[in-house]
Motif scaffolding. Structure first.
Motif, PDB file in Angstrom:
ATOM      1  N   ILE A   1      -1.074 -11.221  13.606  1.00 36.73           N
ATOM      2  CA  ILE A   1      -0.439  -9.902  13.629  1.00 36.73           C
ATOM      3  C   ILE A   1       1.014  -9.999  13.158  1.00 36.73           C
ATOM      4  CG2 ILE A   1       0.261  -7.965  15.078  1.00 36.73           C
ATOM      5  CD1 ILE A   1      -2.162  -8.501  16.823  1.00 36.73           C
ATOM      6  N   GLY A   2       1.689 -11.073  13.557  1.00 36.13           N
ATOM      7  CA  GLY A   2       3.067 -11.265  13.108  1.00 36.13           C
ATOM      8  C   GLY A   2       3.160 -11.396  11.605  1.00 36.13           C
ATOM      9  N   ALA A   3       2.274 -12.217  11.025  1.00 34.33           N
ATOM     10  CA  ALA A   3       2.282 -12.397   9.569  1.00 34.33           C
ATOM     11  C   ALA A   3       1.976 -11.097   8.849  1.00 34.33           C
ATOM     12  CB  ALA A   3       1.272 -13.465   9.174  1.00 34.33           C
ATOM     13  N   SER A   4       1.074 -10.305   9.420  1.00 37.33           N
ATOM     14  CA  SER A   4       0.672  -9.059   8.773  1.00 37.33           C
ATOM     15  C   SER A   4       1.730  -7.973   8.926  1.00 37.33           C
ATOM     16  CB  SER A   4      -0.648  -8.575   9.378  1.00 37.33           C
ATOM     17  OG  SER A   4      -0.948  -7.272   8.954  1.00 37.33           O
ATOM     18  N   THR A   5       2.118  -7.670  10.156  1.00 37.39           N
ATOM     19  CA  THR A   5       3.002  -6.527  10.401  1.00 37.39           C
ATOM     20  C   THR A   5       4.442  -6.810   9.996  1.00 37.39           C
ATOM     21  OG1 THR A   5       1.586  -5.988  12.282  1.00 37.39           O
ATOM     22  CG2 THR A   5       3.661  -4.804  12.114  1.00 37.39           C
ATOM     23  N   ALA A   6       4.908  -8.028  10.246  1.00 37.04           N
ATOM     24  CA  ALA A   6       6.297  -8.336   9.937  1.00 37.04           C
ATOM     25  C   ALA A   6       6.538  -8.525   8.451  1.00 37.04           C
ATOM     26  CB  ALA A   6       6.733  -9.597  10.686  1.00 37.04           C
ATOM     27  N   LEU A   7       5.547  -9.053   7.742  1.00 37.42           N
ATOM     28  CA  LEU A   7       5.760  -9.345   6.317  1.00 37.42           C
ATOM     29  C   LEU A   7       4.696  -8.736   5.404  1.00 37.42           C
ATOM     30  CD1 LEU A   7       7.001 -13.044   6.165  1.00 37.42           C
ATOM     31  CD2 LEU A   7       8.160 -11.029   5.291  1.00 37.42           C
ATOM     32  N   GLY A   8       3.432  -8.931   5.748  1.00 35.89           N
ATOM     33  CA  GLY A   8       2.361  -8.506   4.852  1.00 35.89           C
ATOM     34  C   GLY A   8       2.399  -7.033   4.500  1.00 35.89           C
ATOM     35  N   THR A   9       2.496  -6.181   5.522  1.00 36.66           N
ATOM     36  CA  THR A   9       2.498  -4.734   5.269  1.00 36.66           C
ATOM     37  C   THR A   9       3.748  -4.281   4.528  1.00 36.66           C
ATOM     38  OG1 THR A   9       1.035  -4.265   7.137  1.00 36.66           O
ATOM     39  CG2 THR A   9       2.442  -2.464   6.368  1.00 36.66           C
ATOM     40  N   PRO A  10       4.959  -4.687   4.949  1.00 33.18           N
ATOM     41  CA  PRO A  10       6.145  -4.285   4.171  1.00 33.18           C
ATOM     42  C   PRO A  10       6.100  -4.764   2.722  1.00 33.18           C
ATOM     43  CG  PRO A  10       6.803  -5.088   6.321  1.00 33.18           C
ATOM     44  CD  PRO A  10       5.344  -5.387   6.192  1.00 33.18           C
ATOM     45  N   VAL A  11       5.599  -5.980   2.488  1.00 32.30           N
ATOM     46  CA  VAL A  11       5.498  -6.485   1.116  1.00 32.30           C
ATOM     47  C   VAL A  11       4.514  -5.641   0.321  1.00 32.30           C
ATOM     48  CG1 VAL A  11       4.667  -8.418  -0.298  1.00 32.30           C
ATOM     49  CG2 VAL A  11       6.216  -8.846   1.608  1.00 32.30           C
ATOM     50  N   ALA A  12       3.359  -5.324   0.927  1.00 35.43           N
ATOM     51  CA  ALA A  12       2.342  -4.533   0.232  1.00 35.43           C
ATOM     52  C   ALA A  12       2.863  -3.147  -0.127  1.00 35.43           C
ATOM     53  CB  ALA A  12       1.084  -4.415   1.092  1.00 35.43           C
ATOM     54  N   ILE A  13       3.622  -2.531   0.788  1.00 40.94           N
ATOM     55  CA  ILE A  13       4.102  -1.165   0.550  1.00 40.94           C
ATOM     56  C   ILE A  13       5.340  -1.153  -0.337  1.00 40.94           C
ATOM     57  CG2 ILE A  13       5.057   0.901   1.646  1.00 40.94           C
ATOM     58  CD1 ILE A  13       3.306   0.316   4.065  1.00 40.94           C
ATOM     59  N   ALA A  14       6.340  -1.946   0.036  1.00 38.50           N
ATOM     60  CA  ALA A  14       7.624  -1.873  -0.666  1.00 38.50           C
ATOM     61  C   ALA A  14       7.610  -2.574  -2.020  1.00 38.50           C
ATOM     62  CB  ALA A  14       8.721  -2.481   0.209  1.00 38.50           C
ATOM     63  N   ILE A  15       6.782  -3.599  -2.164  1.00 38.79           N
ATOM     64  CA  ILE A  15       6.724  -4.340  -3.433  1.00 38.79           C
ATOM     65  C   ILE A  15       5.398  -4.117  -4.144  1.00 38.79           C
ATOM     66  CG2 ILE A  15       6.838  -6.621  -4.519  1.00 38.79           C
ATOM     67  CD1 ILE A  15       8.660  -7.521  -2.270  1.00 38.79           C
ATOM     68  N   GLY A  16       4.288  -4.226  -3.385  1.00 42.17           N
ATOM     69  CA  GLY A  16       2.971  -4.147  -4.003  1.00 42.17           C
ATOM     70  C   GLY A  16       2.695  -2.818  -4.681  1.00 42.17           C
ATOM     71  N   ILE A  17       2.955  -1.700  -3.981  1.00 40.41           N
ATOM     72  CA  ILE A  17       2.663  -0.383  -4.567  1.00 40.41           C
ATOM     73  C   ILE A  17       3.426  -0.162  -5.864  1.00 40.41           C
ATOM     74  CG2 ILE A  17       2.844   2.114  -4.221  1.00 40.41           C
ATOM     75  CD1 ILE A  17       2.192   1.633  -1.262  1.00 40.41           C
ATOM     76  N   PRO A  18       4.751  -0.308  -5.872  1.00 42.54           N
ATOM     77  CA  PRO A  18       5.452  -0.127  -7.152  1.00 42.54           C
ATOM     78  C   PRO A  18       5.072  -1.168  -8.201  1.00 42.54           C
ATOM     79  CG  PRO A  18       6.973  -0.888  -5.452  1.00 42.54           C
ATOM     80  CD  PRO A  18       5.705  -0.509  -4.764  1.00 42.54           C
ATOM     81  N   LEU A  19       4.761  -2.399  -7.748  1.00 43.77           N
ATOM     82  CA  LEU A  19       4.371  -3.453  -8.690  1.00 43.77           C
ATOM     83  C   LEU A  19       3.100  -3.071  -9.439  1.00 43.77           C
ATOM     84  CD1 LEU A  19       4.514  -6.372  -9.839  1.00 43.77           C
ATOM     85  CD2 LEU A  19       3.195  -7.090  -7.835  1.00 43.77           C
ATOM     86  N   PHE A  20       2.076  -2.654  -8.707  1.00 49.40           N
ATOM     87  CA  PHE A  20       0.787  -2.369  -9.347  1.00 49.40           C
ATOM     88  C   PHE A  20       0.823  -1.059 -10.139  1.00 49.40           C
ATOM     89  CE2 PHE A  20      -0.479  -4.924  -5.496  1.00 49.40           C
ATOM     90  CZ  PHE A  20      -0.581  -6.116  -6.204  1.00 49.40           C
ATOM     91  N   ILE A  21       1.606  -0.090  -9.670  1.00 43.97           N
ATOM     92  CA  ILE A  21       1.757   1.135 -10.459  1.00 43.97           C
ATOM     93  C   ILE A  21       2.470   0.830 -11.771  1.00 43.97           C
ATOM     94  CG2 ILE A  21       2.910   3.389 -10.573  1.00 43.97           C
ATOM     95  CD1 ILE A  21       2.378   3.729  -7.603  1.00 43.97           C
ATOM     96  N   GLY A  22       3.558   0.079 -11.678  1.00 42.71           N
ATOM     97  CA  GLY A  22       4.291  -0.292 -12.887  1.00 42.71           C
ATOM     98  C   GLY A  22       3.455  -1.132 -13.829  1.00 42.71           C
ATOM     99  N   LEU A  23       2.686  -2.061 -13.261  1.00 40.11           N
ATOM    100  CA  LEU A  23       1.826  -2.918 -14.078  1.00 40.11           C
ATOM    101  C   LEU A  23       0.760  -2.076 -14.790  1.00 40.11           C
ATOM    102  CD1 LEU A  23       1.358  -5.897 -14.779  1.00 40.11           C
ATOM    103  CD2 LEU A  23      -0.213  -6.043 -12.831  1.00 40.11           C
ATOM    104  N   ALA A  24       0.185  -1.123 -14.066  1.00 38.85           N
ATOM    105  CA  ALA A  24      -0.834  -0.272 -14.670  1.00 38.85           C
ATOM    106  C   ALA A  24      -0.239   0.590 -15.788  1.00 38.85           C
ATOM    107  CB  ALA A  24      -1.465   0.621 -13.606  1.00 38.85           C
ATOM    108  N   GLN A  25       0.943   1.129 -15.556  1.00 35.82           N
ATOM    109  CA  GLN A  25       1.582   1.973 -16.565  1.00 35.82           C
ATOM    110  C   GLN A  25       1.832   1.189 -17.851  1.00 35.82           C
ATOM    111  OE1 GLN A  25       4.911   3.295 -14.207  1.00 35.82           O
ATOM    112  NE2 GLN A  25       3.945   5.242 -13.707  1.00 35.82           N
ATOM    113  N   VAL A  26       2.224  -0.072 -17.704  1.00 37.82           N
ATOM    114  CA  VAL A  26       2.511  -0.890 -18.877  1.00 37.82           C
ATOM    115  C   VAL A  26       1.218  -1.377 -19.532  1.00 37.82           C
ATOM    116  CG1 VAL A  26       3.558  -3.041 -19.663  1.00 37.82           C
ATOM    117  CG2 VAL A  26       4.769  -1.597 -18.022  1.00 37.82           C
ATOM    118  N   VAL A  27       0.279  -1.915 -18.725  1.00 34.99           N
ATOM    119  CA  VAL A  27      -0.940  -2.495 -19.274  1.00 34.99           C
ATOM    120  C   VAL A  27      -1.799  -1.429 -19.955  1.00 34.99           C
ATOM    121  CG1 VAL A  27      -3.150  -3.568 -18.649  1.00 34.99           C
ATOM    122  CG2 VAL A  27      -1.005  -4.463 -17.709  1.00 34.99           C
ATOM    123  N   PHE A  28      -1.998  -0.316 -19.275  1.00 31.69           N
ATOM    124  CA  PHE A  28      -2.916   0.691 -19.822  1.00 31.69           C
ATOM    125  C   PHE A  28      -2.249   1.536 -20.911  1.00 31.69           C
ATOM    126  CE2 PHE A  28      -4.787  -0.289 -15.668  1.00 31.69           C
ATOM    127  CZ  PHE A  28      -6.087  -0.594 -16.081  1.00 31.69           C
TER     128      PHE A  28
END
Length: 336
Positions: free
Chosen positions: A306-333
């Motif tokens: 739970i510590g690994a997920s809530t303290a780091l995993g979720t913030p990384v997925a939301i704050a970095i992952g979401i913009p990363l994959f949206i930006g990647l999709a915009q460029v790739v496609f």
């Protein structure tokens, strides 16, 4: 070089999303020692509302969709959940100072899906005008259940062998039913069923849709505060969990992006659908997963996964992952 600059520009723009702003704001409040609290009952109600909204919309669109279009993305969702658990089993779970069952439990939690991260991604994508198949959120259980079941089975097989009880069999069906009874998955599946079998258009348009963004902002605030609070728990266990929590969401999301691209080429799966599949893979369960794993692998320390997920995993997925994959999709496609 132009590709990289374009991607970085788009990525920086995504970080300014109000959804991510509330997450960061919650973490800042917690760091400053604020006594602001959102009662747990309200938090659970907000999660229920968000997942019902997502499920209702998905069910209504599945009713209109060609189920053949869903087949390959759904198979890939199952495959991704399995891959994530296997990767964790043979990387994190074999590292020094990591108890094997706790490493497997962590991989299971990261293979499972976060409804709040999914809701955040949909809000950001809607604001960006990035469209996706309305049934794409319904890929949630296809990834979530196999990951949790596989993690619990693998951990129990390992523990059984360690005790020398080689003849003991792990019962899989109770694990599946426990996963289906989890609050998050139950709400999502109920919404899908109601959207598929009834005509909830009016209540959806007049109640669930208008409340979505406001409720999501409160949820992100709570998750930001929770993430900061969990940092102390993460310090109690091996630092490898911190490395895994920071790196795994992005690796998992990139694996899903690659498989989603294959689905795009072969079946026409939309760029937005590829992003949602990537976010599902990058997320880690914050509602249904922890109690399921706590019951299925009772010897594993919840502070680890739970510590690994809530303290780091979720913030990384939301704050970095979401913009990363949206930006990647915009460029790739855009260049495809």
């Amino acid at each position: 070089m132009e590709f990289i600059l374009d991607f970085l520009t788009r990525f920086a723009t995504q970080l300014q999303s109000p959804t991510l702003g509330f997450l960061i704001g919650g973490a800042v409040l917690a760091a400053l020692g604020s006594r602001l609290e959102v009662p747990d009952a309200i938090y659970k109600f907000i999660v229920f509302m968000l997942l019902m909204k997502i499920g209702l919309k998905g069910g209504m669109k599945i009713r209109e969709a060609d189920l053949g279009d869903m087949l390959l993305p759904a198979l890939f969702a199952v495959l991704i959940g399995v891959i994530i658990v296997l990767l964790g089993r043979y990387t994190l779970a074999i590292l020094p100072k990591i108890r094997t069952e706790e490493g497997i439990a962590t991989a299971g939690l990261f293979g499972a899906v976060s409804g709040s991260t999914l809701a955040a991604a949909m809000a950001v994508m809607d604001a960006e005008g990035l469209t996706y198949e309305a049934w794409a959120p319904a890929l949630y259980p296809f990834m979530d259940i196999p990951a949790l079941v596989l993690a619990i089975v693998m951990a129990n097989v390992y523990l059984t062998k360690r005790k020398g009880d080689a003849g003991t069999r792990v019962k899989i069906w109770p694990i599946v039913t426990d996963s289906l009874r989890g609050s998050a998955l139950s709400a999502l599946l109920l919404g899908i069923a109601l959207g598929l079998l009834t005509r909830p258009d009016f209540v959806y348009d007049s109640f669930y849709e208008p409340l979505f963004r406001g409720l999501l902002s409160v949820l992100m605030l709570v998750m930001g505060m929770e993430a900061y609070a969990r940092v102390n728990e993460l310090r109690k266990v091996a630092h490898w969990y911190a490395v895994y929590g920071a790196v795994a969401p992005l690796v998992h999301g990139l694996i899903a992006f690659g498989l989603g691209y294959i689905a795009h080429v072969t079946t026409g799966f939309s760029p937005g659908g590829v992003v949602l599949l990537s976010v599902l893979a990058a997320s880690s369960s914050d509602i249904s997963g922890p109690p399921t794993l706590r019951a299925g692998i009772p010897s594993a320390n919840p502070s680890a996964y739970i510590g690994a997920s809530t303290a780091l995993g979720t913030p990384v997925a939301i704050a970095i992952g979401i913009p990363l994959f949206i930006g990647l999709a915009q460029v790739v496609f855009a260049s495809a």
